[in-house]
Design a protein around this motif. Structure first.
Motif, PDB file in Angstrom:
ATOM      1  N   GLY A 102     -80.478  56.936 -77.584  1.00 52.08           N
ATOM      2  CA  GLY A 102     -81.526  57.242 -76.614  1.00 52.08           C
ATOM      3  C   GLY A 102     -81.807  58.728 -76.501  1.00 52.08           C
ATOM      4  O   GLY A 102     -82.884  59.133 -76.087  1.00 52.08           O
ATOM      5  N   VAL A 103     -80.829  59.555 -76.856  1.00 59.70           N
ATOM      6  CA  VAL A 103     -81.022  61.002 -76.838  1.00 59.70           C
ATOM      7  C   VAL A 103     -81.458  61.500 -78.216  1.00 59.70           C
ATOM      8  O   VAL A 103     -82.369  62.318 -78.332  1.00 59.70           O
ATOM      9  N   ALA A 104     -80.825  61.004 -79.266  1.00 60.94           N
ATOM     10  CA  ALA A 104     -81.058  61.534 -80.612  1.00 60.94           C
ATOM     11  C   ALA A 104     -82.433  61.162 -81.157  1.00 60.94           C
ATOM     12  O   ALA A 104     -83.098  62.004 -81.775  1.00 60.94           O
ATOM     13  N   ILE A 105     -82.865  59.931 -80.947  1.00 57.19           N
ATOM     14  CA  ILE A 105     -84.142  59.495 -81.519  1.00 57.19           C
ATOM     15  C   ILE A 105     -85.327  60.255 -80.898  1.00 57.19           C
ATOM     16  O   ILE A 105     -86.163  60.783 -81.635  1.00 57.19           O
ATOM     17  N   PRO A 106     -85.418  60.338 -79.570  1.00 60.67           N
ATOM     18  CA  PRO A 106     -86.527  61.139 -79.015  1.00 60.67           C
ATOM     19  C   PRO A 106     -86.447  62.614 -79.413  1.00 60.67           C
ATOM     20  O   PRO A 106     -87.473  63.241 -79.679  1.00 60.67           O
ATOM     21  N   ALA A 107     -85.232  63.168 -79.470  1.00 67.58           N
ATOM     22  CA  ALA A 107     -85.095  64.577 -79.852  1.00 67.58           C
ATOM     23  C   ALA A 107     -85.551  64.789 -81.297  1.00 67.58           C
ATOM     24  O   ALA A 107     -86.160  65.808 -81.616  1.00 67.58           O
ATOM     25  N   ALA A 108     -85.280  63.811 -82.158  1.00 69.54           N
ATOM     26  CA  ALA A 108     -85.678  63.931 -83.560  1.00 69.54           C
ATOM     27  C   ALA A 108     -87.199  63.897 -83.705  1.00 69.54           C
ATOM     28  O   ALA A 108     -87.741  64.385 -84.695  1.00 69.54           O
ATOM     29  N   VAL A 109     -87.885  63.335 -82.730  1.00 74.02           N
ATOM     30  CA  VAL A 109     -89.353  63.285 -82.768  1.00 74.02           C
ATOM     31  C   VAL A 109     -89.951  64.485 -82.034  1.00 74.02           C
ATOM     32  O   VAL A 109     -90.863  65.135 -82.534  1.00 74.02           O
ATOM     33  N   VAL A 110     -89.422  64.792 -80.863  1.00 72.44           N
ATOM     34  CA  VAL A 110     -90.027  65.802 -79.995  1.00 72.44           C
ATOM     35  C   VAL A 110     -89.785  67.220 -80.511  1.00 72.44           C
ATOM     36  O   VAL A 110     -90.711  68.033 -80.535  1.00 72.44           O
ATOM     37  N   LEU A 111     -88.568  67.534 -80.932  1.00 67.28           N
ATOM     38  CA  LEU A 111     -88.266  68.902 -81.334  1.00 67.28           C
ATOM     39  C   LEU A 111     -89.076  69.370 -82.540  1.00 67.28           C
ATOM     40  O   LEU A 111     -89.586  70.501 -82.521  1.00 67.28           O
ATOM     41  N   PRO A 112     -89.241  68.556 -83.593  1.00 70.40           N
ATOM     42  CA  PRO A 112     -90.113  69.012 -84.686  1.00 70.40           C
ATOM     43  C   PRO A 112     -91.568  69.211 -84.256  1.00 70.40           C
ATOM     44  O   PRO A 112     -92.242  70.121 -84.750  1.00 70.40           O
ATOM     45  N   VAL A 113     -92.047  68.394 -83.331  1.00 71.20           N
ATOM     46  CA  VAL A 113     -93.424  68.556 -82.848  1.00 71.20           C
ATOM     47  C   VAL A 113     -93.567  69.878 -82.092  1.00 71.20           C
ATOM     48  O   VAL A 113     -94.553  70.597 -82.259  1.00 71.20           O
TER      49      VAL A 113
END
Length: 50
Positions: A23-34
């Protein structure tokens, strides 16, 4: 509840830890590159205007 195939406390805690980590890693993997892309594009556009 009370059956022989009920998960133990340890298995339940491991499952919750995995779900919380995902729940933390998947959104971070999407949001941080954006966010990084936005910063990079802003930098590029501001450099061209000068």
């Amino acid at each position: 509840m009370g059956g022989t195939d009920d998960p133990t406390i340890g298995e339940t805690l491991v499952f919750l830890l995995v779900v919380a980590g995902a729940g933390v890693a998947i959104p971070a993997a999407v949001v941080l590159p954006v966010i990084g892309l936005g910063i990079w594009l802003t930098h590029r556009f501001r450099r061209r205007r000068r």
